[in-house]
Design an enzyme around this catalytic site. Structure first.
Site, PDB file in Angstrom:
ATOM      1  N   LYS A 145       0.867  -1.196   0.000  1.00 21.17           N
ATOM      2  CA  LYS A 145       0.000   0.000   0.000  1.00 21.17           C
ATOM      3  C   LYS A 145       0.894   1.234   0.000  1.00 21.17           C
ATOM      4  O   LYS A 145       1.788   1.357   0.833  1.00 21.17           O
ATOM      5  CB  LYS A 145      -0.879   0.030   1.244  1.00 21.17           C
ATOM      6  CG  LYS A 145      -2.131  -0.801   1.149  1.00 21.17           C
ATOM      7  CD  LYS A 145      -3.029  -0.471   2.332  1.00 21.17           C
ATOM      8  CE  LYS A 145      -4.272  -1.306   2.361  1.00 21.17           C
ATOM      9  NZ  LYS A 145      -5.077  -1.036   3.559  1.00 21.17           N
ATOM     10  N   LYS A 229       1.385 -10.638   8.362  1.00 21.92           N
ATOM     11  CA  LYS A 229       0.929  -9.698   7.324  1.00 21.92           C
ATOM     12  C   LYS A 229       1.073 -10.330   5.933  1.00 21.92           C
ATOM     13  O   LYS A 229       0.172 -10.200   5.089  1.00 21.92           O
ATOM     14  CB  LYS A 229       1.678  -8.373   7.399  1.00 21.92           C
ATOM     15  CG  LYS A 229       1.149  -7.381   6.363  1.00 21.92           C
ATOM     16  CD  LYS A 229       1.252  -5.949   6.737  1.00 21.92           C
ATOM     17  CE  LYS A 229       0.536  -5.080   5.703  1.00 21.92           C
ATOM     18  NZ  LYS A 229       0.755  -3.663   5.905  1.00 21.92           N
ATOM     19  N   GLU A 239      -7.454  -5.841  -0.404  1.00 17.68           N
ATOM     20  CA  GLU A 239      -8.402  -5.579   0.685  1.00 17.68           C
ATOM     21  C   GLU A 239      -9.863  -5.659   0.259  1.00 17.68           C
ATOM     22  O   GLU A 239     -10.639  -4.727   0.434  1.00 17.68           O
ATOM     23  CB  GLU A 239      -8.098  -4.211   1.337  1.00 17.68           C
ATOM     24  CG  GLU A 239      -8.704  -4.099   2.734  1.00 17.68           C
ATOM     25  CD  GLU A 239      -8.197  -2.900   3.517  1.00 17.68           C
ATOM     26  OE1 GLU A 239      -6.982  -2.685   3.598  1.00 17.68           O
ATOM     27  OE2 GLU A 239      -9.055  -2.173   4.046  1.00 17.68           O
ATOM     28  N   ARG A 243      -8.074  -8.738   4.491  1.00 18.90           N
ATOM     29  CA  ARG A 243      -7.026  -7.767   4.804  1.00 18.90           C
ATOM     30  C   ARG A 243      -7.544  -6.682   5.746  1.00 18.90           C
ATOM     31  O   ARG A 243      -6.788  -6.067   6.478  1.00 18.90           O
ATOM     32  CB  ARG A 243      -6.457  -7.159   3.510  1.00 18.90           C
ATOM     33  CG  ARG A 243      -5.253  -6.259   3.765  1.00 18.90           C
ATOM     34  CD  ARG A 243      -4.443  -5.936   2.522  1.00 18.90           C
ATOM     35  NE  ARG A 243      -3.318  -5.071   2.859  1.00 18.90           N
ATOM     36  CZ  ARG A 243      -2.349  -4.726   2.045  1.00 18.90           C
ATOM     37  NH1 ARG A 243      -2.320  -5.184   0.819  1.00 18.90           N
ATOM     38  NH2 ARG A 243      -1.381  -3.920   2.436  1.00 18.90           N
ATOM     39  N   ASN A 247      -7.116  -3.702  10.145  1.00 20.36           N
ATOM     40  CA  ASN A 247      -7.603  -2.400  10.623  1.00 20.36           C
ATOM     41  C   ASN A 247      -8.108  -2.467  12.060  1.00 20.36           C
ATOM     42  O   ASN A 247      -8.755  -1.523  12.527  1.00 20.36           O
ATOM     43  CB  ASN A 247      -8.717  -1.880   9.713  1.00 20.36           C
ATOM     44  CG  ASN A 247      -8.207  -1.621   8.319  1.00 20.36           C
ATOM     45  OD1 ASN A 247      -7.064  -1.203   8.152  1.00 20.36           O
ATOM     46  ND2 ASN A 247      -9.016  -1.884   7.314  1.00 20.36           N
ATOM     47  N   HIS A 268       0.343   7.668  15.088  1.00 24.12           N
ATOM     48  CA  HIS A 268      -0.554   6.654  14.518  1.00 24.12           C
ATOM     49  C   HIS A 268      -0.649   5.414  15.429  1.00 24.12           C
ATOM     50  O   HIS A 268      -1.739   4.968  15.782  1.00 24.12           O
ATOM     51  CB  HIS A 268      -0.063   6.276  13.116  1.00 24.12           C
ATOM     52  CG  HIS A 268      -0.837   5.174  12.472  1.00 24.12           C
ATOM     53  ND1 HIS A 268      -2.126   5.336  12.031  1.00 24.12           N
ATOM     54  CD2 HIS A 268      -0.508   3.878  12.218  1.00 24.12           C
ATOM     55  CE1 HIS A 268      -2.560   4.190  11.524  1.00 24.12           C
ATOM     56  NE2 HIS A 268      -1.587   3.298  11.629  1.00 24.12           N
TER      57      HIS A 268
HETATM   58  P1  NAD Z   1       7.610   8.317  10.166  1.00 20.33           P
HETATM   59  O1  NAD Z   1       7.947   7.808   8.836  1.00 20.33           O
HETATM   60  O2  NAD Z   1       7.198   9.734  10.308  1.00 20.33           O
HETATM   61  O3  NAD Z   1       8.854   8.037  11.127  1.00 20.33           O
HETATM   62  C1  NAD Z   1       8.770   8.403  12.467  1.00 20.33           C
HETATM   63  C2  NAD Z   1       9.918   9.335  12.882  1.00 20.33           C
HETATM   64  O4  NAD Z   1      11.059   8.536  13.177  1.00 20.33           O
HETATM   65  C3  NAD Z   1      10.377  10.337  11.833  1.00 20.33           C
HETATM   66  O5  NAD Z   1      10.723  11.529  12.473  1.00 20.33           O
HETATM   67  C4  NAD Z   1      11.632   9.684  11.245  1.00 20.33           C
HETATM   68  O6  NAD Z   1      12.533  10.636  10.748  1.00 20.33           O
HETATM   69  C5  NAD Z   1      12.190   8.968  12.438  1.00 20.33           C
HETATM   70  N1  NAD Z   1      12.971   7.769  12.169  1.00 20.33           N
HETATM   71  C6  NAD Z   1      12.591   6.680  11.459  1.00 20.33           C
HETATM   72  N2  NAD Z   1      13.520   5.735  11.565  1.00 20.33           N
HETATM   73  C7  NAD Z   1      14.507   6.212  12.341  1.00 20.33           C
HETATM   74  C8  NAD Z   1      15.734   5.676  12.839  1.00 20.33           C
HETATM   75  N3  NAD Z   1      16.102   4.424  12.588  1.00 20.33           N
HETATM   76  N4  NAD Z   1      16.507   6.465  13.616  1.00 20.33           N
HETATM   77  C9  NAD Z   1      16.099   7.735  13.923  1.00 20.33           C
HETATM   78  N5  NAD Z   1      14.959   8.285  13.524  1.00 20.33           N
HETATM   79  C10 NAD Z   1      14.169   7.527  12.740  1.00 20.33           C
HETATM   80  O7  NAD Z   1       6.452   7.459  10.873  1.00 20.33           O
HETATM   81  P2  NAD Z   1       6.096   5.913  10.890  1.00 20.33           P
HETATM   82  O8  NAD Z   1       5.422   5.701  12.157  1.00 20.33           O
HETATM   83  O9  NAD Z   1       7.260   5.083  10.529  1.00 20.33           O
HETATM   84  O10 NAD Z   1       5.061   5.800   9.678  1.00 20.33           O
HETATM   85  C11 NAD Z   1       3.826   6.453   9.740  1.00 20.33           C
HETATM   86  C12 NAD Z   1       3.263   6.514   8.341  1.00 20.33           C
HETATM   87  O11 NAD Z   1       3.063   5.180   7.869  1.00 20.33           O
HETATM   88  C13 NAD Z   1       1.909   7.203   8.263  1.00 20.33           C
HETATM   89  O12 NAD Z   1       1.924   8.110   7.198  1.00 20.33           O
HETATM   90  C14 NAD Z   1       0.926   6.060   7.974  1.00 20.33           C
HETATM   91  O13 NAD Z   1      -0.168   6.476   7.200  1.00 20.33           O
HETATM   92  C15 NAD Z   1       1.808   5.112   7.204  1.00 20.33           C
HETATM   93  N6  NAD Z   1       1.372   3.714   7.247  1.00 20.33           N
HETATM   94  C16 NAD Z   1       1.302   3.052   6.062  1.00 20.33           C
HETATM   95  C17 NAD Z   1       0.925   1.724   6.031  1.00 20.33           C
HETATM   96  C18 NAD Z   1       0.926   0.978   4.727  1.00 20.33           C
HETATM   97  O14 NAD Z   1       0.478  -0.181   4.686  1.00 20.33           O
HETATM   98  N7  NAD Z   1       1.421   1.567   3.665  1.00 20.33           N
HETATM   99  C19 NAD Z   1       0.613   1.052   7.210  1.00 20.33           C
HETATM  100  C20 NAD Z   1       0.688   1.760   8.424  1.00 20.33           C
HETATM  101  C21 NAD Z   1       1.073   3.092   8.415  1.00 20.33           C
END
Ligand code: NAD
Length: 369
Positions: A145, A229, A239, A243, A247, A268
């Site tokens: 996704k 997953k 989905e 799938r 959620n 999130h």
């Molecule tokens: P993010 O990508 O914003 O990362 C979180 C924070 O951690 C950021 O500030 C990033 O710079 C930092 N970071 C990441 N890895 C790091 C590391 N190893 N060392 C230091 N800093 C690091 O947030 P997230 O929680 O990873 O992802 C959230 C996003 O994912 C949302 O946009 C959500 O919609 C999406 N999402 C997508 C799916 C999908 O199936 N495609 C599923 C769930 C969530």
């Protein structure tokens, strides 16, 4: 420590997820079989570049793979049309062709934006995922996704576009801020709650060690989550049915995220933790699951440092406004809510046409307003 591999069996688009400690150093060898040219463009964000960029670069140099890095400003704002245009234009300027490969090296934000850009670039160029947040390693990097956000809502424009390989190095989590780590942990708990009671029990025993930095526990949890997953995605890539179980906690959760403007007031995974607690409480209210199970879920999420009551939120919310946000969820079908509810720990189900008046009553009890 042993590296693990999970296959996502999607026919022509099947791929492997490699999980281990120190895999960035081996990235060149792992990527070589999927690269059609000895070069790769790495899309990342500034935090990840600073914290982990050198490790990836040397892993690529070790196999003489040339690399160019594009670093975005960190944060959800990157998932916008403006950033998508900037990124695709930058990739074209770098001469990316269909046979080139672009890597998403970062959290879910970088993964979602980069995957979407790759799905469109020259009608689809090579794409790989090197997730560095716990949430991305157990969830967003797997399953294909991709999306950006719109003023009308989150993830409304996107595509299904599978990566050719996923490399999840739990060593990269050493620099991930603890709050982000806990938020990713909520998605791990989700897999136990949906379909694997033994895994939930394992998390009750090993969750603190995992959060505290135990690499072996992290590898086991990432592997189990990715396997869960992968199985769901293989069954229902787009989905149409099963799938949607992924959620669990998301419809309640999205309402809170939306109420806080998708800001870092509530991450999130934190919203999902609270949402899963409510999904279990609501299931118990309907007599679908035992209240003891709902309590057990709450206890575990609380121990993990995650929000599990509406009063844990940084601001008071009214029941009616939470329900309004829930009704804007993209899983609404002809005006009716679909919820993922639970029968017990390890068994979730999709419930269509949920009774919104009853949910409002439930939320009133939970908020006192
Ligand atoms: P993010 O990508 O914003 O990362 C979180 C924070 O951690 C950021 O500030 C990033 O710079 C930092 N970071 C990441 N890895 C790091 C590391 N190893 N060392 C230091 N800093 C690091 O947030 P997230 O929680 O990873 O992802 C959230 C996003 O994912 C949302 O946009 C959500 O919609 C999406 N999402 C997508 C799916 C999908 O199936 N495609 C599923 C769930 C969530």
């Amino acid at each position: 420590m042993k590296n693990e591999t999970i296959r996502v069996p999607l026919g022509q688009r099947a791929y492997e997820i490699h999980i281990g400690d120190g895999l960035l150093a081996e990235a060149g060898s792992l990527l070589a079989p999927v690269l059609r040219r000895p070069r790769i463009i790495i899309v990342t964000d500034e935090n990840v570049l600073k914290a982990q960029g050198e490790r990836l670069k040397s892993g690529l140099n070790a196999r003489n793979i040339s690399s160019e890095f594009i670093a975005l400003a960190p944060g959800e704002n990157a998932k916008s049309f403006a950033e998508l245009e900037r990124l695709t234009s930058r990739l074209l300027d770098l001469g990316v062709e269909r046979d080139d490969t672009v890597a998403a090296f970062g959290g879910g934000v970088v993964g979602d934006l980069t995957g979407f850009a790759c799905s469109m670039l020259r009608r689809g160029c090579g794409f790989v995922q090197i997730p560095t947040s716990l949430l991305a390693q157990v969830d967003s990097a797997v399953g294909g996704k991709t999306a950006i956000n719109m003023p009308q809502g989150k993830n409304l424009i996107g595509a299904f576009y599978q990566p050719e390989i996923v490399i999840a190095d739990v060593g990269a989590l050493e620099t991930l801020p603890i709050r982000e780590l806990r938020a990713g942990y909520a998605e791990i708990v989700k897999y136990g709650l949906i379909s694997n009671a033994d895994f939930f029990e394992w998390l009750e025993d090993h969750g603190s060690a995992l959060i505290g930095g135990d690499a072996k526990a992290r590898i086991h949890a990432v592997k189990t989550s990715c396997a869960a997953k992968a199985a769901i995605v293989a069954d229902d890539e787009r989905e149409k049915g099963k799938r949607a179980l992924l959620n669990l906690g998301h419809t309640f959760g999205h309402a809170f995220e939306a109420a806080f403007g998708y800001s870092d007031k509530l991450l999130h995974g934190e919203a999902v933790a609270l949402g899963m607690t409510l999904a279990f409480d609501y299931s118990a209210r309907l007599g679908r699951c035992r209240p003891e199970d709902a309590e057990r879920v709450k206890r575990h999420l609380k121990t993990a440092g995650l929000p599990c009551a509406i009063r844990d939120l940084p601001q008071d919310l009214k029941a009616a406004s939470i329900l309004d946000y829930m009704m804007q969820d993209k899983k609404i079908e002809q005006g009716a809510l679909t919820l993922v509810l639970a029968e017990k720990i390890g068994s979730a189900m999709i419930v269509k046409n949920a009774d919104s008046a009853d949910i409002l009553e439930f939320l009133k009890e939970k908020t006192g307003a």
